[in-house]
Write a protein that holds these residues in place. Structure first.
Motif, PDB file in Angstrom:
ATOM      1  N   ARG A   1       7.928   2.487   0.178  1.00 22.80           N
ATOM      2  CA  ARG A   1       7.643   1.488  -0.875  1.00 22.80           C
ATOM      3  C   ARG A   1       6.155   1.433  -1.169  1.00 22.80           C
ATOM      4  O   ARG A   1       5.747   1.339  -2.321  1.00 22.80           O
ATOM      5  CB  ARG A   1       8.161   0.118  -0.462  1.00 22.80           C
ATOM      6  CG  ARG A   1       9.648  -0.057  -0.669  1.00 22.80           C
ATOM      7  CD  ARG A   1      10.042  -1.510  -0.537  1.00 22.80           C
ATOM      8  NE  ARG A   1       9.679  -2.087   0.733  1.00 22.80           N
ATOM      9  CZ  ARG A   1      10.476  -2.174   1.789  1.00 22.80           C
ATOM     10  NH1 ARG A   1      11.685  -1.703   1.740  1.00 22.80           N
ATOM     11  NH2 ARG A   1      10.057  -2.728   2.898  1.00 22.80           N
ATOM     12  N   SER A   2       5.313   1.488  -0.138  1.00 29.20           N
ATOM     13  CA  SER A   2       3.873   1.400  -0.371  1.00 29.20           C
ATOM     14  C   SER A   2       3.369   2.628  -1.120  1.00 29.20           C
ATOM     15  O   SER A   2       2.479   2.526  -1.955  1.00 29.20           O
ATOM     16  CB  SER A   2       3.117   1.220   0.945  1.00 29.20           C
ATOM     17  OG  SER A   2       3.202   2.381   1.732  1.00 29.20           O
ATOM     18  N   ARG A   3       3.957   3.804  -0.851  1.00 30.75           N
ATOM     19  CA  ARG A   3       3.571   5.009  -1.599  1.00 30.75           C
ATOM     20  C   ARG A   3       3.971   4.876  -3.063  1.00 30.75           C
ATOM     21  O   ARG A   3       3.228   5.271  -3.949  1.00 30.75           O
ATOM     22  CB  ARG A   3       4.195   6.247  -0.978  1.00 30.75           C
ATOM     23  CG  ARG A   3       3.544   6.647   0.321  1.00 30.75           C
ATOM     24  CD  ARG A   3       4.015   7.987   0.762  1.00 30.75           C
ATOM     25  NE  ARG A   3       5.478   7.990   0.807  1.00 30.75           N
ATOM     26  CZ  ARG A   3       6.201   8.737   1.602  1.00 30.75           C
ATOM     27  NH1 ARG A   3       5.627   9.558   2.430  1.00 30.75           N
ATOM     28  NH2 ARG A   3       7.507   8.695   1.577  1.00 30.75           N
ATOM     29  N   THR A   4       5.157   4.312  -3.307  1.00 29.05           N
ATOM     30  CA  THR A   4       5.613   4.120  -4.685  1.00 29.05           C
ATOM     31  C   THR A   4       4.693   3.153  -5.409  1.00 29.05           C
ATOM     32  O   THR A   4       4.321   3.401  -6.561  1.00 29.05           O
ATOM     33  CB  THR A   4       7.055   3.578  -4.699  1.00 29.05           C
ATOM     34  OG1 THR A   4       7.897   4.520  -4.050  1.00 29.05           O
ATOM     35  CG2 THR A   4       7.540   3.356  -6.120  1.00 29.05           C
ATOM     36  N   PHE A   5       4.312   2.070  -4.765  1.00 30.00           N
ATOM     37  CA  PHE A   5       3.405   1.113  -5.398  1.00 30.00           C
ATOM     38  C   PHE A   5       2.029   1.726  -5.640  1.00 30.00           C
ATOM     39  O   PHE A   5       1.366   1.404  -6.625  1.00 30.00           O
ATOM     40  CB  PHE A   5       3.284  -0.167  -4.570  1.00 30.00           C
ATOM     41  CG  PHE A   5       4.511  -1.030  -4.650  1.00 30.00           C
ATOM     42  CD1 PHE A   5       5.051  -1.405  -5.867  1.00 30.00           C
ATOM     43  CD2 PHE A   5       5.132  -1.463  -3.491  1.00 30.00           C
ATOM     44  CE1 PHE A   5       6.181  -2.190  -5.944  1.00 30.00           C
ATOM     45  CE2 PHE A   5       6.264  -2.253  -3.556  1.00 30.00           C
ATOM     46  CZ  PHE A   5       6.793  -2.611  -4.780  1.00 30.00           C
ATOM     47  N   GLY A   6       1.598   2.617  -4.754  1.00 32.65           N
ATOM     48  CA  GLY A   6       0.326   3.306  -4.962  1.00 32.65           C
ATOM     49  C   GLY A   6       0.367   4.170  -6.213  1.00 32.65           C
ATOM     50  O   GLY A   6      -0.569   4.164  -7.018  1.00 32.65           O
ATOM     51  N   VAL A   7       1.463   4.911  -6.411  1.00 30.53           N
ATOM     52  CA  VAL A   7       1.610   5.745  -7.601  1.00 30.53           C
ATOM     53  C   VAL A   7       1.682   4.865  -8.847  1.00 30.53           C
ATOM     54  O   VAL A   7       1.023   5.133  -9.853  1.00 30.53           O
ATOM     55  CB  VAL A   7       2.859   6.652  -7.488  1.00 30.53           C
ATOM     56  CG1 VAL A   7       3.173   7.321  -8.818  1.00 30.53           C
ATOM     57  CG2 VAL A   7       2.659   7.699  -6.400  1.00 30.53           C
ATOM     58  N   LEU A   8       2.463   3.797  -8.781  1.00 33.21           N
ATOM     59  CA  LEU A   8       2.558   2.885  -9.928  1.00 33.21           C
ATOM     60  C   LEU A   8       1.205   2.246 -10.242  1.00 33.21           C
ATOM     61  O   LEU A   8       0.860   2.060 -11.408  1.00 33.21           O
ATOM     62  CB  LEU A   8       3.608   1.800  -9.669  1.00 33.21           C
ATOM     63  CG  LEU A   8       5.053   2.280  -9.641  1.00 33.21           C
ATOM     64  CD1 LEU A   8       5.983   1.137  -9.245  1.00 33.21           C
ATOM     65  CD2 LEU A   8       5.457   2.879 -10.965  1.00 33.21           C
ATOM     66  N   GLY A   9       0.445   1.928  -9.214  1.00 38.31           N
ATOM     67  CA  GLY A   9      -0.887   1.368  -9.425  1.00 38.31           C
ATOM     68  C   GLY A   9      -1.807   2.355 -10.122  1.00 38.31           C
ATOM     69  O   GLY A   9      -2.557   1.986 -11.029  1.00 38.31           O
ATOM     70  N   MET A  10      -1.738   3.624  -9.723  1.00 38.11           N
ATOM     71  CA  MET A  10      -2.562   4.642 -10.363  1.00 38.11           C
ATOM     72  C   MET A  10      -2.170   4.841 -11.824  1.00 38.11           C
ATOM     73  O   MET A  10      -3.019   5.005 -12.694  1.00 38.11           O
ATOM     74  CB  MET A  10      -2.465   5.976  -9.611  1.00 38.11           C
ATOM     75  CG  MET A  10      -3.021   5.920  -8.204  1.00 38.11           C
ATOM     76  SD  MET A  10      -4.703   5.272  -8.099  1.00 38.11           S
ATOM     77  CE  MET A  10      -5.627   6.599  -8.786  1.00 38.11           C
ATOM     78  N   ILE A  11      -0.868   4.807 -12.115  1.00 42.66           N
ATOM     79  CA  ILE A  11      -0.401   4.923 -13.494  1.00 42.66           C
ATOM     80  C   ILE A  11      -0.915   3.743 -14.316  1.00 42.66           C
ATOM     81  O   ILE A  11      -1.389   3.914 -15.441  1.00 42.66           O
ATOM     82  CB  ILE A  11       1.139   4.998 -13.545  1.00 42.66           C
ATOM     83  CG1 ILE A  11       1.617   6.325 -12.955  1.00 42.66           C
ATOM     84  CG2 ILE A  11       1.646   4.833 -14.980  1.00 42.66           C
ATOM     85  CD1 ILE A  11       3.119   6.401 -12.745  1.00 42.66           C
ATOM     86  N   ALA A  12      -0.846   2.549 -13.745  1.00 41.65           N
ATOM     87  CA  ALA A  12      -1.292   1.349 -14.464  1.00 41.65           C
ATOM     88  C   ALA A  12      -2.792   1.394 -14.759  1.00 41.65           C
ATOM     89  O   ALA A  12      -3.225   1.110 -15.880  1.00 41.65           O
ATOM     90  CB  ALA A  12      -0.945   0.094 -13.661  1.00 41.65           C
ATOM     91  N   VAL A  13      -3.584   1.756 -13.770  1.00 42.28           N
ATOM     92  CA  VAL A  13      -5.037   1.830 -13.976  1.00 42.28           C
ATOM     93  C   VAL A  13      -5.372   2.915 -14.993  1.00 42.28           C
ATOM     94  O   VAL A  13      -6.165   2.706 -15.914  1.00 42.28           O
ATOM     95  CB  VAL A  13      -5.770   2.072 -12.636  1.00 42.28           C
ATOM     96  CG1 VAL A  13      -7.240   2.385 -12.863  1.00 42.28           C
ATOM     97  CG2 VAL A  13      -5.613   0.860 -11.722  1.00 42.28           C
ATOM     98  N   GLY A  14      -4.751   4.080 -14.848  1.00 37.57           N
ATOM     99  CA  GLY A  14      -4.981   5.166 -15.799  1.00 37.57           C
ATOM    100  C   GLY A  14      -4.555   4.773 -17.207  1.00 37.57           C
ATOM    101  O   GLY A  14      -5.257   5.051 -18.183  1.00 37.57           O
ATOM    102  N   GLY A  15      -3.401   4.108 -17.326  1.00 44.79           N
ATOM    103  CA  GLY A  15      -2.930   3.665 -18.640  1.00 44.79           C
ATOM    104  C   GLY A  15      -3.863   2.662 -19.284  1.00 44.79           C
ATOM    105  O   GLY A  15      -4.113   2.717 -20.491  1.00 44.79           O
ATOM    106  N   GLY A  16      -4.402   1.759 -18.498  1.00 49.96           N
ATOM    107  CA  GLY A  16      -5.357   0.793 -19.035  1.00 49.96           C
ATOM    108  C   GLY A  16      -6.614   1.470 -19.546  1.00 49.96           C
ATOM    109  O   GLY A  16      -7.097   1.169 -20.637  1.00 49.96           O
ATOM    110  N   LEU A  17      -7.135   2.417 -18.765  1.00 55.25           N
ATOM    111  CA  LEU A  17      -8.341   3.138 -19.188  1.00 55.25           C
ATOM    112  C   LEU A  17      -8.064   4.004 -20.416  1.00 55.25           C
ATOM    113  O   LEU A  17      -8.886   4.081 -21.332  1.00 55.25           O
ATOM    114  CB  LEU A  17      -8.878   3.985 -18.037  1.00 55.25           C
ATOM    115  CG  LEU A  17      -9.407   3.207 -16.839  1.00 55.25           C
ATOM    116  CD1 LEU A  17      -9.739   4.148 -15.686  1.00 55.25           C
ATOM    117  CD2 LEU A  17     -10.623   2.382 -17.235  1.00 55.25           C
ATOM    118  N   GLY A  18      -6.907   4.650 -20.452  1.00 56.64           N
ATOM    119  CA  GLY A  18      -6.547   5.465 -21.611  1.00 56.64           C
ATOM    120  C   GLY A  18      -6.394   4.636 -22.867  1.00 56.64           C
ATOM    121  O   GLY A  18      -6.796   5.050 -23.963  1.00 56.64           O
TER     122      GLY A  18
END
Length: 152
Positions: free
Chosen positions: A17-34
């Motif tokens: 679960r923590s690995r999944t949340f890490g990936v989702l967090g990276m997608i969210a941060v990247g999406g915000g910057l994009g």
């Protein structure tokens, strides 16, 4: 039992679960910057007097080009990294490019301009991905793929 037959409703271990949340967090941060980058480019290249959405076209074509380059590097050049593709490919470039805005803009254009814009977006996007992949392969001295027969 293969992984595809596993019980999807069974609770996952906390580590998974923590690995999944890490990936989702990276997608969210990247999406915000994009999304911020898309806004800045759209502001710098406003629709002209004709109303043609040049900013969105530039964003989508450059995003396609960068995605072509990125996929060559991620899949064939760089060693595997857990967060590179989710952050850059799904997140940043997903937030940067915008298919939904193209659809809204098409409804606001005259019929002839809308058809031209849709065709230009599709053709330029596909060409940009191909150019990005080809340039990345040439830059890294990987063979440029011509067709599926050559790879077999």
């Amino acid at each position: 039992m293969t992984p595809h037959e596993a019980d999807v409703f069974r609770a996952r271990p906390a580590r998974a679960r923590s690995r999944t949340f890490g990936v989702l967090g990276m997608i969210a941060v990247g999406g915000g910057l994009g999304s911020i980058a898309r806004y800045l480019v759209g502001s710098a290249i406003p629709a002209g007097a004709s109303g043609f959405p040049w900013g969105t076209l530039v964003v989508n074509v450059t995003g396609c080009f960068v995605l072509g380059v990125l996929m060559v590097f991620v899949l064939q050049v760089w060693p595997p990294r857990r967060y590179v593709r989710p952050f850059l490919g799904v997140g940043f470039l997903g937030g940067y490019t915008t298919f939904s805005t193209v659809m809204v803009e098409i409804t606001r254009l005259s019929a002839a301009t809308a058809v031209t814009y849709a065709a230009a977006s599709l053709a330029a996007g596909l060409a940009a991905v191909w150019c990005g992949m080809t340039i990345a392969r040439l830059a890294t001295r990987l063979p440029v793929r011509r067709n599926a027969q050559e790879e077999a």
